[in-house]
Scaffold this active site. Sequence first.
Site, PDB file in Angstrom:
ATOM      1  N   GLY A  83       0.847  -1.197   0.000  1.00  0.00           N
ATOM      2  CA  GLY A  83       0.000   0.000   0.000  1.00  0.00           C
ATOM      3  C   GLY A  83       0.877   1.239   0.000  1.00  0.00           C
ATOM      4  O   GLY A  83       2.101   1.135   0.000  1.00  0.00           O
ATOM      5  N   PRO A  84       0.251   2.420   0.026  1.00  0.00           N
ATOM      6  CA  PRO A  84       1.040   3.661   0.007  1.00  0.00           C
ATOM      7  C   PRO A  84       1.664   3.946   1.367  1.00  0.00           C
ATOM      8  O   PRO A  84       1.423   3.214   2.339  1.00  0.00           O
ATOM      9  CB  PRO A  84      -0.026   4.720  -0.324  1.00  0.00           C
ATOM     10  CG  PRO A  84      -1.273   4.178   0.288  1.00  0.00           C
ATOM     11  CD  PRO A  84      -1.197   2.682   0.120  1.00  0.00           C
ATOM     12  N   ALA A  87      -0.129   4.042   5.376  1.00  0.00           N
ATOM     13  CA  ALA A  87      -1.307   3.167   5.331  1.00  0.00           C
ATOM     14  C   ALA A  87      -1.369   2.223   6.530  1.00  0.00           C
ATOM     15  O   ALA A  87      -2.368   1.521   6.709  1.00  0.00           O
ATOM     16  CB  ALA A  87      -1.298   2.369   4.029  1.00  0.00           C
ATOM     17  N   LYS A  89       1.273  -0.108   7.129  1.00  0.00           N
ATOM     18  CA  LYS A  89       1.955  -1.358   6.755  1.00  0.00           C
ATOM     19  C   LYS A  89       2.874  -1.837   7.883  1.00  0.00           C
ATOM     20  O   LYS A  89       2.846  -3.006   8.259  1.00  0.00           O
ATOM     21  CB  LYS A  89       2.798  -1.154   5.469  1.00  0.00           C
ATOM     22  CG  LYS A  89       2.002  -0.676   4.269  1.00  0.00           C
ATOM     23  CD  LYS A  89       2.862  -0.560   3.032  1.00  0.00           C
ATOM     24  CE  LYS A  89       4.004   0.410   3.159  1.00  0.00           C
ATOM     25  NZ  LYS A  89       3.565   1.820   3.376  1.00  0.00           N
ATOM     26  N   ASP A 160      10.591  -5.269   6.710  1.00  0.00           N
ATOM     27  CA  ASP A 160       9.966  -3.961   6.478  1.00  0.00           C
ATOM     28  C   ASP A 160      10.736  -3.226   5.396  1.00  0.00           C
ATOM     29  O   ASP A 160      11.908  -3.532   5.140  1.00  0.00           O
ATOM     30  CB  ASP A 160       9.958  -3.149   7.786  1.00  0.00           C
ATOM     31  CG  ASP A 160       8.926  -2.015   7.744  1.00  0.00           C
ATOM     32  OD1 ASP A 160       7.982  -2.092   6.920  1.00  0.00           O
ATOM     33  OD2 ASP A 160       9.056  -1.059   8.526  1.00  0.00           O
ATOM     34  N   GLU A 161      10.087  -2.257   4.743  1.00  0.00           N
ATOM     35  CA  GLU A 161      10.698  -1.492   3.645  1.00  0.00           C
ATOM     36  C   GLU A 161      11.201  -2.440   2.560  1.00  0.00           C
ATOM     37  O   GLU A 161      12.303  -2.278   2.020  1.00  0.00           O
ATOM     38  CB  GLU A 161      11.858  -0.621   4.163  1.00  0.00           C
ATOM     39  CG  GLU A 161      11.530   0.271   5.332  1.00  0.00           C
ATOM     40  CD  GLU A 161      10.644   1.456   4.974  1.00  0.00           C
ATOM     41  OE1 GLU A 161      10.239   1.567   3.804  1.00  0.00           O
ATOM     42  OE2 GLU A 161      10.336   2.234   5.882  1.00  0.00           O
TER      43      GLU A 161
HETATM   44  N1  ADP Z   1      -0.391  11.915   6.487  1.00  0.00           N
HETATM   45  C1  ADP Z   1       0.188  11.417   7.576  1.00  0.00           C
HETATM   46  N2  ADP Z   1       1.310  11.966   8.082  1.00  0.00           N
HETATM   47  C2  ADP Z   1       1.910  11.463   9.165  1.00  0.00           C
HETATM   48  N3  ADP Z   1       1.467  10.368   9.833  1.00  0.00           N
HETATM   49  C3  ADP Z   1       0.375   9.778   9.382  1.00  0.00           C
HETATM   50  C4  ADP Z   1      -0.332  10.254   8.233  1.00  0.00           C
HETATM   51  N4  ADP Z   1      -1.392   9.455   8.022  1.00  0.00           N
HETATM   52  C5  ADP Z   1      -1.360   8.517   9.004  1.00  0.00           C
HETATM   53  N5  ADP Z   1      -0.318   8.713   9.824  1.00  0.00           N
HETATM   54  C6  ADP Z   1       0.074   7.900  10.989  1.00  0.00           C
HETATM   55  O1  ADP Z   1       0.848   6.830  10.521  1.00  0.00           O
HETATM   56  C7  ADP Z   1       0.413   5.624  11.152  1.00  0.00           C
HETATM   57  C8  ADP Z   1       0.773   4.443  10.268  1.00  0.00           C
HETATM   58  O2  ADP Z   1       2.169   4.333  10.297  1.00  0.00           O
HETATM   59  P1  ADP Z   1       2.930   3.121   9.638  1.00  0.00           P
HETATM   60  O3  ADP Z   1       2.389   1.826  10.158  1.00  0.00           O
HETATM   61  O4  ADP Z   1       4.401   3.389   9.862  1.00  0.00           O
HETATM   62  O5  ADP Z   1       2.546   3.272   8.090  1.00  0.00           O
HETATM   63  P2  ADP Z   1       3.328   2.771   6.779  1.00  0.00           P
HETATM   64  O6  ADP Z   1       4.329   1.738   7.204  1.00  0.00           O
HETATM   65  O7  ADP Z   1       2.273   2.229   5.871  1.00  0.00           O
HETATM   66  O8  ADP Z   1       3.973   3.997   6.203  1.00  0.00           O
HETATM   67  C9  ADP Z   1      -1.065   5.842  11.321  1.00  0.00           C
HETATM   68  O9  ADP Z   1      -1.576   5.035  12.344  1.00  0.00           O
HETATM   69  C10 ADP Z   1      -1.138   7.319  11.684  1.00  0.00           C
HETATM   70  O10 ADP Z   1      -0.945   7.489  13.065  1.00  0.00           O
HETATM   71  C1  LIG Z   2       6.853   6.784  -2.454  1.00  0.00           C
HETATM   72  C2  LIG Z   2       8.322   6.613  -2.252  1.00  0.00           C
HETATM   73  C3  LIG Z   2       8.830   6.387  -0.980  1.00  0.00           C
HETATM   74  N1  LIG Z   2      10.154   6.222  -0.801  1.00  0.00           N
HETATM   75  C4  LIG Z   2      10.694   5.996   0.553  1.00  0.00           C
HETATM   76  C5  LIG Z   2      10.221   6.972   1.580  1.00  0.00           C
HETATM   77  C6  LIG Z   2      10.302   6.205   2.872  1.00  0.00           C
HETATM   78  O1  LIG Z   2      11.637   6.328   3.361  1.00  0.00           O
HETATM   79  C7  LIG Z   2      10.020   4.775   2.432  1.00  0.00           C
HETATM   80  C8  LIG Z   2       8.602   4.345   2.685  1.00  0.00           C
HETATM   81  O2  LIG Z   2       8.350   4.242   4.063  1.00  0.00           O
HETATM   82  P1  LIG Z   2       6.923   3.799   4.656  1.00  0.00           P
HETATM   83  O3  LIG Z   2       7.286   2.911   5.811  1.00  0.00           O
HETATM   84  O4  LIG Z   2       6.161   3.064   3.605  1.00  0.00           O
HETATM   85  O5  LIG Z   2       6.238   5.042   5.092  1.00  0.00           O
HETATM   86  O6  LIG Z   2      10.247   4.731   1.021  1.00  0.00           O
HETATM   87  C9  LIG Z   2      11.030   6.267  -1.879  1.00  0.00           C
HETATM   88  O7  LIG Z   2      12.249   6.078  -1.714  1.00  0.00           O
HETATM   89  N2  LIG Z   2      10.531   6.498  -3.128  1.00  0.00           N
HETATM   90  C10 LIG Z   2       9.210   6.665  -3.357  1.00  0.00           C
HETATM   91  O8  LIG Z   2       8.813   6.881  -4.555  1.00  0.00           O
END
Ligand code: ADP
Ligand SMILES: Cc1cn([C@H]2C[C@H](O)[C@@H](COP(=O)(O)O)O2)c(=O)[nH]c1=O
Length: 286
Positions: A83-84, A87, A89, A160-161
């Site tokens: 997902g984005p 989200a 993840k 992760d990542e």
């Molecule tokens: N636009 C946003 N900017 C910063 N934090 C956000 C935003 N939308 C949601 N969040 C927070 O990020 C949490 C999810 O974080 P995380 O699990 O690390 O997401 P992902 O790994 O998909 O990037 C949500 O529960 C919320 O608290």
């Molecule tokens: C869209 C996008 C993201 N990235 C990088 C930015 C963050 O460091 C990670 C994603 O972290 P998250 O746990 O999913 O929030 O990826 C990137 O390098 N390039 C991209 O296009």
Amino acid sequence: MLLISKMKSLLSPAFSTFSPHHLPRIKPFLSPPQTLISFESKSIQKPHQLSLCNSFSSIKASNSSSLTDRGRFSCGEIHVICGPMFAGKTTALLQRVQAEMDLGRSVMLIKSNKDTRYGTDSVVTHDGTRFPCWALPNLSSFSQKLGAVAYDKLDVIGIDEAQFFGDLYDFCRKAADHDGKTVIVAGLDGDYLRRTFGSVLDIVPLADSITKLTARCDVCGKRAHFTLRKTEETQTELIGGSDVYMPVCRQHYVSGQVVIEATRAVLKSQKVFDDSYVEGVTIANQ
Ligand SMILES: Nc1ncnc2c1ncn2[C@@H]1O[C@H](COP(=O)(O)OP(=O)(O)O)[C@@H](O)[C@H]1O
Ligand SMILES: Cc1cn([C@H]2C[C@H](O)[C@@H](COP(=O)(O)O)O2)c(=O)[nH]c1=O
Ligand SMILES: [Zn+2]
């Protein structure tokens, strides 16, 4: 006929799809990565795995590398959470890992060492929940770094990542098919231009379950499926959080991209102008 009936006996009931919403809330951990491995823990064989595993046990018995030191072959699984950005993840990955630990399974978490935003010893969600991990340049170094004995005793590997690991496909296939590990993978399916990112989508054919999560659009609050990059950088990999990226719905992805691309074009032409101006001044001064 014999073959068909044998094949039927190998078929187990349909795999249940992993849903992070059914998992308990995780508690944050601050201990070092080693504490995640519980060597005493018993690997739990789910009922749906039994017929398949037992059917292959005689074949696998001749291949010692497929046997754990607990003396039996264990089937692996691969679950993908994508997902984005924002989200949930990483949150879902940590919930799943915590649920596995609650079942007494030994777990380790890996993230890419490219993302050093929160240090290299923890996976951290956007809302600050932490979990100890190893930050690695690639996945192929993992079992070697851990050592054969510890790797053999490991039940679950969380990644992760995942978009940053070029060797994701080979690692997941070997870990699940050959080594009997449960692999839980979290990563971006698409980059800021909505192109497939790294190898995350390549492992879909290997996976038991795929969960695509959504965020909330930063503009309108609707479901967000995409990640918009707010800055002028154009390289695919650019580490950052909400300073650089925002989750958006389709409508605001499209309108946002128009604005951002126009801005990038202006900044680029400005840079060309500035560079040629500096060059002209330099030449004029010579
Ligand atoms: N636009 C946003 N900017 C910063 N934090 C956000 C935003 N939308 C949601 N969040 C927070 O990020 C949490 C999810 O974080 P995380 O699990 O690390 O997401 P992902 O790994 O998909 O990037 C949500 O529960 C919320 O608290
Ligand atoms: C869209 C996008 C993201 N990235 C990088 C930015 C963050 O460091 C990670 C994603 O972290 P998250 O746990 O999913 O929030 O990826 C990137 O390098 N390039 C991209 O296009
Ligand atoms: Zn929107």
